[in-house]
Design an enzyme around this catalytic site. Structure first.
Site, mmCIF file in Angstrom:
data_model
loop_
_atom_site.group_PDB
_atom_site.id
_atom_site.type_symbol
_atom_site.label_atom_id
_atom_site.label_comp_id
_atom_site.label_asym_id
_atom_site.label_seq_id
_atom_site.Cartn_x
_atom_site.Cartn_y
_atom_site.Cartn_z
ATOM 1 C CG ASN A 8 -1.828 1.123 1.328
ATOM 2 O OD1 ASN A 8 -1.417 2.240 1.042
ATOM 3 N ND2 ASN A 8 -3.062 0.895 1.708
ATOM 4 C CG HIS A 44 -8.161 4.038 1.022
ATOM 5 N ND1 HIS A 44 -8.320 3.873 2.368
ATOM 6 C CD2 HIS A 44 -9.377 4.408 0.557
ATOM 7 C CE1 HIS A 44 -9.580 4.120 2.705
ATOM 8 N NE2 HIS A 44 -10.237 4.459 1.621
ATOM 9 C CD GLU A 74 -6.961 -0.270 1.005
ATOM 10 O OE1 GLU A 74 -7.067 0.821 1.598
ATOM 11 O OE2 GLU A 74 -6.158 -1.124 1.326
HETATM 12 N N1 PXP Z 1 -5.854 -2.852 3.930
HETATM 13 C C1 PXP Z 1 -6.816 -1.920 4.114
HETATM 14 C C2 PXP Z 1 -8.212 -2.262 3.753
HETATM 15 C C3 PXP Z 1 -6.486 -0.641 4.602
HETATM 16 O O1 PXP Z 1 -7.452 0.279 4.783
HETATM 17 C C4 PXP Z 1 -5.135 -0.348 4.860
HETATM 18 C C5 PXP Z 1 -4.768 1.028 5.312
HETATM 19 O O2 PXP Z 1 -5.028 1.940 4.282
HETATM 20 C C6 PXP Z 1 -4.175 -1.345 4.658
HETATM 21 C C7 PXP Z 1 -4.569 -2.598 4.211
HETATM 22 C C8 PXP Z 1 -2.731 -1.112 4.951
HETATM 23 O O3 PXP Z 1 -2.598 -0.900 6.322
HETATM 24 P P1 PXP Z 1 -1.244 -0.349 6.929
HETATM 25 O O4 PXP Z 1 -0.946 0.939 6.224
HETATM 26 O O5 PXP Z 1 -1.540 -0.185 8.368
HETATM 27 O O6 PXP Z 1 -0.185 -1.377 6.649
#
Ligand code: PXP
Length: 246
Positions: A8, A44, A74
């Protein structure tokens, strides 16, 4: 088979937006992580556009296409963002609950709530109509009732919210109950032939027990990767500047 890693890269855009500069480039970040072995890019596009911007989505899609890997977009329940998705055609859409005031996604979709279930149902129907090739995952807690709703909605996968597990692990608290829930969730989801993904709050350390369980087929990790990269790159970057000054 080892699990897939989706990186991400939202937080690269967070740094860019903090100064309103054109750098650091999200496109370059996508390329670097794919060169390093990531198997998916996750972004996202939030309602408040606090990190990823509309123009980033097609730009990142060009990179994922070049590397032949999926783009996982996302999104919350928002028509404007659905339009962006329809134009870009990501391979995956992960539906998440979204509140403007939250610092990050604070938990999974509450599909036990009739209103929320209906909204997600309608959004899934639209995605299937306009993006028939796109697979849908739902970001949810490892809760039997909620997972049964995901099966009812006939989506392709669930992404289990691992944020609370990760926080407990990081604080040195017991995590057995989370791990047990993941095993139960896995059985239910695999019996329905769906994908079993994980995301939120994952670090190199708290990933260990999850990998040992060998349940999740995909991990989406962002914040920790970008944080750790500061320390993995800081000395090198200062040395480069010093060399230039000298
Ligand atoms: N998956 C989803 C659905 C999320 O909303 C996020 C955060 O945007 C992530 C994965 C990644 O999470 P992190 O940035 O805490 O590793």
């Amino acid at each position: 088979m080892s699990a897939r890693l989706g990186v991400n890269i939202d937080h690269v855009a967070t740094l860019r937006q903090a100064r309103g500069e054109a750098y650091p480039s999200v496109v370059d970040a996508a390329q670097v992580v794919l060169e390093a072995g990531a198997e998916q890019i996750t972004i996202h596009l939030r309602e408040d556009r606090r990190h990823i911007q509309d123009y980033d989505v097609p730009a990142v899609k060009l990179v994922t296409e070049r590397y032949g890997v999926p783009l996982n977009l996302e999104m919350g329940n928002n028509e404007e963002i659905l339009d962006v998705a329809i134009n870009v055609k990501p391979e995956w859409i992960c539906l998440v609950p979204e509140k403007r005031e939250e610092r990050t996604t604070e938990g999974g979709l509450n599909l036990k709530d009739k209103n929320q279930y209906e909204k997600v149902h309608q959004l899934c129907t639209k995605i299937r109509k306009y993006l028939p090739e796109t697979k849908i995952s739902l970001f949810v807690e490892a809760d039997t009732d909620i997972l049964q709703k995901c099966v009812e909605l006939n989506v392709d996968a669930v992404e289990i919210h691992t944020g609370d597990y990760a926080m407990a692990f990081n604080r040195g608290e017991a995590t057995d109950s989370f791990l047990k829930n993941y095993t139960d969730a896995y059985k239910l989801i695999k019996a329905a032939g769906m994908g079993f993904h994980a995301g939120h709050g994952i670090t190199l350390e708290n990933l260990g027990p999850l990998v040992k369980q060998n349940l999740f087929e995909e991990y989406n990790i962002g914040h920790w990767i970008i944080c750790q990269s500061v320390f993995d790159g800081l000395a090198n970057t200062v040395s480069k500047l010093k060399a230039s000054l000298n």
